[in-house]
Design an enzyme around this catalytic site. Structure first.
Site, PDB file in Angstrom:
ATOM      1  N   CYS A 113       0.723  -0.900   0.105  1.00  0.00           N
ATOM      2  CA  CYS A 113       0.312  -0.153   0.439  1.00  0.00           C
ATOM      3  C   CYS A 113       1.024   1.128   0.623  1.00  0.00           C
ATOM      4  CB  CYS A 113      -1.001   0.001   1.551  1.00  0.00           C
ATOM      5  SG  CYS A 113      -2.787   0.919   1.306  1.00  0.00           S
ATOM      6  N   HIS A 216      -3.636  -4.836   0.650  1.00  0.00           N
ATOM      7  CA  HIS A 216      -2.979  -5.057   2.062  1.00  0.00           C
ATOM      8  C   HIS A 216      -3.170  -6.839   1.683  1.00  0.00           C
ATOM      9  CE1 HIS A 216      -2.277  -1.635   4.366  1.00  0.00           C
ATOM     10  NE2 HIS A 216      -2.823  -0.585   3.702  1.00  0.00           N
ATOM     11  N   GLU A 218      -1.688  -8.700   3.666  1.00  0.00           N
ATOM     12  CA  GLU A 218      -1.696  -9.858   5.171  1.00  0.00           C
ATOM     13  C   GLU A 218      -2.386  -9.910   5.740  1.00  0.00           C
ATOM     14  OE1 GLU A 218      -1.821  -4.966   5.635  1.00  0.00           O
ATOM     15  OE2 GLU A 218      -1.160  -6.649   4.730  1.00  0.00           O
TER      16      GLU A 218
END
Length: 238
Positions: A113, A216, A218
């Site tokens: 990001c 993102h 994650e």
């Protein structure tokens, strides 16, 4: 026992309030969890620009994380500054220092990001300062639904490193940004694009691993997200 693969993650910073009456660092747990699940051992990097080289010596790979702030436009040569721009100058100074050192040493780098935006600037590129003002008919890149759900799809360039990692030409991603890559630096490849034309991924061929994604991963909302972390940790393992 083999040596663990040490992955450094940049921290966010906040002024007094909330967690502490004094300035504090922060990172979401899922950044660290995604690294662990991919086979790495995360360590967290405080903002000490003068010690970036010492921190780099400790790690095998670098993740530049995201955050609700912007790179100072002066750092990519802009004389204009949009009203929405907010900066965290010490964080950016540290991230630029350690990212440039990691690139010079050819250590794996993953920008996430805002970390992709920082990586692009470190590689000589520029940024869109506010998507709604620069992109016609832009999507809601600051999605209204939760970040652990997709906000839109991106098209992945066939033949790119990202395509090889993810094994797909399209992937649904989450979206939490008001800025984006505008022009890429020399030798940088655009490898993912949103339907409105916003650049969602960049990479630098010929390196061990140099990849930025505007979403993102994650949050691991899709198998390609997990594949990105596995490929990054594998590259850091050498």
């Amino acid at each position: 026992m083999s040596r663990p693969v040490i992955i450094g993650l940049t921290l966010d910073s906040e002024q007094p309030g909330g967690y502490s009456k004094f300035p504090w660092y922060a990172i979401r747990e899922n950044y660290c969890g995604a690294v662990v699940r991919a086979g790495g051992l995360p360590i967290l990097l405080p903002h000490e620009p003068d010690h970036a080289a010492e921190y780099l010596d400790l790690i095998d790979g670098l993740i530049v994380t995201g955050g609700a702030f912007d790179v100072d436009p002066a750092l990519f040569g802009s004389q204009d500054r949009h009203d929405t721009v907010t900066t965290k100058d010490r964080r950016t100074a540290f991230e630029l220092a350690i990212t440039r050192l990691a690139l010079a040493a050819d250590k794996p780098v993953l920008g996430i990001c805002g970390g992709q935006q920082l990586l692009n600037v470190a590689l000589g590129g520029t940024l869109v300062q506010h998507i709604p003002d620069e992109v016609a008919d832009a999507l809601a890149h600051e999605q209204p639904n939760p970040r652990n759900e997709p906000g839109h799809e991106v098209a992945i360039t066939e033949g790119s490193i990202l395509h090889r990692i993810t094994g797909t030409a399209r992937v649904a991603v989450n979206s939490a940004h008001h800025q984006a890559v505008k022009t890429v630096g020399p030798g940088v490849i655009i490898d993912a694009v949103a339907p409105d034309g916003v650049i969602e991924g960049i990479e630098m061929p010929g390196r061990r691993f140099c990849l930025g994604v505007q979403w993102h991963p994650e949050f691991e909302i899709s198998p390609p997200d997990e594949a990105i972390f596995r490929a990054f940790v594998a590259a850091a393992r050498g």
